[in-house]
Design an enzyme around this catalytic site. Structure first.
Site, PDB file in Angstrom:
ATOM      1  N   GLU A  88       4.187   4.253   5.656  1.00 12.56           N
ATOM      2  CA  GLU A  88       2.986   3.408   5.606  1.00 12.56           C
ATOM      3  C   GLU A  88       1.875   4.110   4.829  1.00 12.56           C
ATOM      4  OE1 GLU A  88       1.342   0.807   5.873  1.00 12.56           O
ATOM      5  OE2 GLU A  88       1.389  -0.140   7.832  1.00 12.56           O
ATOM      6  N   ASP A  89       0.983   3.336   4.248  1.00 10.73           N
ATOM      7  CA  ASP A  89      -0.168   3.939   3.564  1.00 10.73           C
ATOM      8  C   ASP A  89      -1.190   4.460   4.573  1.00 10.73           C
ATOM      9  OD1 ASP A  89      -0.904   1.390   4.424  1.00 10.73           O
ATOM     10  OD2 ASP A  89      -1.894   0.839   2.548  1.00 10.73           O
ATOM     11  N   VAL A  98     -11.225   3.560   2.676  1.00  2.21           N
ATOM     12  CA  VAL A  98     -10.803   4.324   1.497  1.00  2.21           C
ATOM     13  C   VAL A  98      -9.998   3.444   0.554  1.00  2.21           C
ATOM     14  CG1 VAL A  98     -10.833   6.596   2.611  1.00  2.21           C
ATOM     15  CG2 VAL A  98      -8.777   5.160   2.763  1.00  2.21           C
ATOM     16  N   LYS A 106      -6.410   7.129  10.894  1.00  2.76           N
ATOM     17  CA  LYS A 106      -7.805   7.133  11.360  1.00  2.76           C
ATOM     18  C   LYS A 106      -7.792   7.160  12.881  1.00  2.76           C
ATOM     19  CE  LYS A 106      -9.602   4.217   7.576  1.00  2.76           C
ATOM     20  NZ  LYS A 106     -10.150   2.868   7.262  1.00  2.76           N
ATOM     21  N   ASP A 125      -4.585   2.359  10.821  1.00  6.57           N
ATOM     22  CA  ASP A 125      -6.011   2.153  11.096  1.00  6.57           C
ATOM     23  C   ASP A 125      -6.148   1.791  12.580  1.00  6.57           C
ATOM     24  OD1 ASP A 125      -8.716   1.577  10.849  1.00  6.57           O
ATOM     25  OD2 ASP A 125      -8.411  -0.313   9.799  1.00  6.57           O
ATOM     26  N   GLY A 138       0.782  -1.234   0.000  1.00  7.28           N
ATOM     27  CA  GLY A 138       0.000   0.000   0.000  1.00  7.28           C
ATOM     28  C   GLY A 138       0.809   1.275   0.000  1.00  7.28           C
ATOM     29  N   ASP A 157      -5.930  -0.563  -1.469  1.00 12.53           N
ATOM     30  CA  ASP A 157      -6.772  -1.460  -2.256  1.00 12.53           C
ATOM     31  C   ASP A 157      -8.018  -1.887  -1.501  1.00 12.53           C
ATOM     32  OD1 ASP A 157      -5.373  -3.200  -0.352  1.00 12.53           O
ATOM     33  OD2 ASP A 157      -6.201  -4.853  -1.530  1.00 12.53           O
TER      34      ASP A 157
HETATM   35  P1  IMP Z   1      -3.841  -1.514  11.050  1.00 14.32           P
HETATM   36  O1  IMP Z   1      -2.856  -2.596  11.371  1.00 14.32           O
HETATM   37  O2  IMP Z   1      -5.221  -1.810  11.550  1.00 14.32           O
HETATM   38  O3  IMP Z   1      -3.361  -0.136  11.450  1.00 14.32           O
HETATM   39  O4  IMP Z   1      -4.042  -1.514   9.490  1.00 14.32           O
HETATM   40  C1  IMP Z   1      -3.027  -1.217   8.645  1.00 14.32           C
HETATM   41  C2  IMP Z   1      -3.279  -1.816   7.280  1.00 14.32           C
HETATM   42  O5  IMP Z   1      -4.674  -2.091   7.044  1.00 14.32           O
HETATM   43  C3  IMP Z   1      -2.892  -0.810   6.229  1.00 14.32           C
HETATM   44  O6  IMP Z   1      -1.522  -0.912   5.917  1.00 14.32           O
HETATM   45  C4  IMP Z   1      -3.797  -1.178   5.083  1.00 14.32           C
HETATM   46  O7  IMP Z   1      -3.204  -2.182   4.304  1.00 14.32           O
HETATM   47  C5  IMP Z   1      -5.037  -1.738   5.728  1.00 14.32           C
HETATM   48  N1  IMP Z   1      -6.141  -0.748   5.779  1.00 14.32           N
HETATM   49  C6  IMP Z   1      -6.649  -0.153   6.882  1.00 14.32           C
HETATM   50  N2  IMP Z   1      -7.637   0.702   6.577  1.00 14.32           N
HETATM   51  C7  IMP Z   1      -7.750   0.666   5.227  1.00 14.32           C
HETATM   52  C8  IMP Z   1      -8.599   1.366   4.284  1.00 14.32           C
HETATM   53  O8  IMP Z   1      -9.447   2.222   4.627  1.00 14.32           O
HETATM   54  N3  IMP Z   1      -8.403   1.056   2.978  1.00 14.32           N
HETATM   55  C9  IMP Z   1      -7.484   0.158   2.555  1.00 14.32           C
HETATM   56  N4  IMP Z   1      -6.682  -0.508   3.381  1.00 14.32           N
HETATM   57  C10 IMP Z   1      -6.797  -0.255   4.714  1.00 14.32           C
END
Ligand code: IMP
Length: 179
Positions: free
Chosen positions: A104-105, A158, A136, A108, A50, A164
Site C-alpha cells: 500500500e502507499d 502528502v 500515519k 491513514d 498509489g 496524489d
Molecule cells: P485509509 O483508508 O484512511 O487508511 O486511507 C488509505 C488511502 O487514502 C490511501 O491508499 C491513499 O489513497 C489515501 N490517502 C490517505 N492519506 C493520504 C495522503 O496524505 N496523501 C495522499 N493520499 C492519501
C-alpha cells in the site's frame, strides 16, 4: 530535490522527503522482507493506484522469488478519507495457502485495510501481512497489525511518489507535504 514550494490545484506544498530518503527507507524494508520470506514464494498484492511507484522500487530490491498482482480497492477524494471502500477488483489468482503481502502507499485511518483484510482472509491464504510506504499513527481508527512500515509520518497530507492530490502529483519522485 528542489527546495521550493510547488502548487497543485491551487494548494501549496513544501518539500518533505527526497527521492534519496525514500530510497533508503524502501531499501531497508525490502531487506527485511527478503530475510523474512526467504525460502517461501510470497504473492505481493499491490494496491493501485498509489502503490505503483513504491511497489516497483520495493520489489526491485526483493531478492527472493515472488509473484506480483495488482488490485484496486478504494476511492479517495481530496485531502480527507471518504471512508467509502469499494470491493476488490483484479484478484483472479488463487490465493489459497499463499503468503500474501499487501503493498500500500499509505495507511491513514486504516479503513481501506480494515475492509481488505477480511476479504483476503476469507480466501484462505497461509498468511497476510501489510507492507506500507507511509503510516500515519495519529490518524489510525482501527486495530491493525502493520508489520512492514517504511516510514511513519505525522497526520499531514502528502503528495508524490505515487500519492496524489485529486489525481495530480503521482509522478513526482520526491514527496511534498501540504503547507
Ligand atoms: P485509509 O483508508 O484512511 O487508511 O486511507 C488509505 C488511502 O487514502 C490511501 O491508499 C491513499 O489513497 C489515501 N490517502 C490517505 N492519506 C493520504 C495522503 O496524505 N496523501 C495522499 N493520499 C492519501
Amino acid at each position: 530535490m528542489g527546495h521550493s514550494h510547488i502548487t497543485i490545484h491551487n494548494k501549496a506544498f513544501r518539500p518533505y522527503l527526497s527521492a534519496a530518503q525514500l530510497e533508503e527507507a524502501v531499501t531497508a524494508l525490502a531487506a527485511r522482507l527478503s530475510a523474512d520470506y526467504a525460502g517461501r514464494l510470497p504473492l505481493f498484492v499491490v494496491v493501485l493506484t498509489g502503490g505503483f511507484m513504491f511497489a516497483a522500487d520495493l520489489l526491485k530490491r526483493f531478492t527472493g522469488p515472488c509473484e506480483i498482482v495488482f488490485i484496486r480497492v478504494a476511492s479517495y477524494e481530496g485531502t480527507g478519507s471518504t471512508g467509502e471502500v469499494q470491493e476488490i477488483l483484479g484478484l483472479r489468482e488463487d490465493v489459497q495457502n499463499r503468503h500474501l503481502i499487501v503493498v500500500e502507499d499509505i495507511v491513514d485511518t486504516g479503513t481501506t485495510m480494515q475492509h481488505l483484510l477480511p476479504t483476503l482472509l476469507a480466501k484462505g491464504p497461509a498468511s497476510v501481512e501489510i507492507a506500507t510506504l507511509f503510516f500515519k499513527p495519529a490518524s489510525l481508527k482501527h486495530e491493525l497489525r502493520l508489520r512492514y512500515v517504511a516510514l511513519e509520518i505525522p497526520n499531514d497530507f502528502v503528495v508524490g511518489y505515487g500519492l496524489d492530490y485529486d489525481g495530480l502529483g503521482r509522478n513526482l519522485p520526491d514527496v511534498y507535504v501540504a503547507v
